[in-house]
Design a protein around this motif. Sequence first.
Motif, PDB file in Angstrom:
ATOM      1  N   GLU A 124       1.254  -4.334   6.187  1.00 40.82           N
ATOM      2  CA  GLU A 124       1.851  -3.751   5.131  1.00 40.82           C
ATOM      3  C   GLU A 124       1.064  -3.923   3.732  1.00 40.82           C
ATOM      4  O   GLU A 124       1.698  -4.072   2.708  1.00 40.82           O
ATOM      5  N   HIS A 151      -1.354  -0.520  13.493  1.00 42.54           N
ATOM      6  CA  HIS A 151      -1.010  -0.481  12.085  1.00 42.54           C
ATOM      7  C   HIS A 151      -2.194   0.503  11.738  1.00 42.54           C
ATOM      8  O   HIS A 151      -3.246   0.651  12.440  1.00 42.54           O
ATOM      9  N   SER A 200       0.948  -1.243   0.078  1.00 41.10           N
ATOM     10  CA  SER A 200      -0.085  -0.063   0.276  1.00 41.10           C
ATOM     11  C   SER A 200       1.077   1.104  -0.133  1.00 41.10           C
ATOM     12  O   SER A 200       1.657   1.385   0.577  1.00 41.10           O
TER      13      SER A 200
END
Length: 340
Positions: free
Chosen positions: A340, A233, A144
């Motif tokens: 991630e 996150h 991303s």
Amino acid sequence: MTDRLVSDDAEQPEGLIRAAELLRDGRLVAFGTETVYGLGADATNPLAVARIFEAKNRPRFNPLISHFPGADDAFRHVVATPLARRLAEYFWPGPLTLVLKRRDDGDICDLAAAGLPTAAVRVPAQNTALALLRAVGRPVAAPSANPSGAVSPSDAGHVMDGLAGRIDAVLDTGPCAVGVESTILDLSGDTPRLLRPGGVTVEDIEAVIGPVNRHHEAPEPNAPVAPGMLTSHYAPGLPVVLDVQSVQSDDALLAFGPPLNGARVTWNLSETCRLDEAASRLFAGLRYLDQQGTQAGCKRIVVQPIPETGLGLAIRDRLGRAAAPRPAADACQDAPSTQE
Ligand code: TXA
Ligand code: MG
């Protein structure tokens, strides 16, 4: 300097051609997919892949997903098992990533695969992305397109907010239709294993291939957790609290369905309780509440309950991570493989 390229492929191919040139040249180009914007680099070029980690400020070399314009292209680099072929037939192009054994004659570089014997591959369902991948003609690694640990980008403006000046270009294809990342399924072992819930529901996958091992790192919001066990996150600046039944006057509310009364700022994921609409509005909502809420003096972002079925699993996974304790600086860099 980051170029903002625009292309709808048939009518305005210049942006797309430029993006493909940059990628073939080892540069970094963010591009829209149906899930989130990816930060692309030539997956066969270790220097280009290294730039991804640098731009995202992500010192730990987690493996990356390689993107392809079609299943045949993907299966040139990984071993296509019968289950993989079946899933590809049903769900590609689409928000499903398969982890498969790498082929000896494949070209995905070690850094993109973090030295593992397996690689993650997917075919995105976004026409311009597919045209770009065809034009590049090589696997394109793309996590991303956000700085490590931040909220994922679901439009080109989000990418610029986080990475302007750190990448060569962003190919602006408008907002992402799905809005949460792909589902990651590991097919390299004896039984299919869910590594990350995402845009394709586990229920739909199981309807095609039978039972899937659903164990993944989904945080359980109400369970007591040891500090450091949960990975922070998708983290906005304000703390995030899940599954609230009431709000305080200085709350920023992420609503689902009829909104609770009394919040200072509200973003409704879906007034009609549609999970697909909620997924597509999730990351934009977190950004909105973080910005507007902070300006309005809110102390936290509170989230109304979201069901744990279908796309709700992916939405709750991302929100659970946004709500997770944020212990030591950079702890999010050492995330397990679902990050991630
Ligand atoms: O929707 C998506 O999947 C987006 C768009 C851009 O395609 N991409 C994305 O990539 O979310 P990324 O790198 O942020 O997430 C992929 C995750 C990584 O955390 C990585 O640890 C895991 O997939 N992964 C990649 N290769 C793997 C492998 N060989 N084995 C296990 N996990 C792997
Ligand atoms: Mg990410």
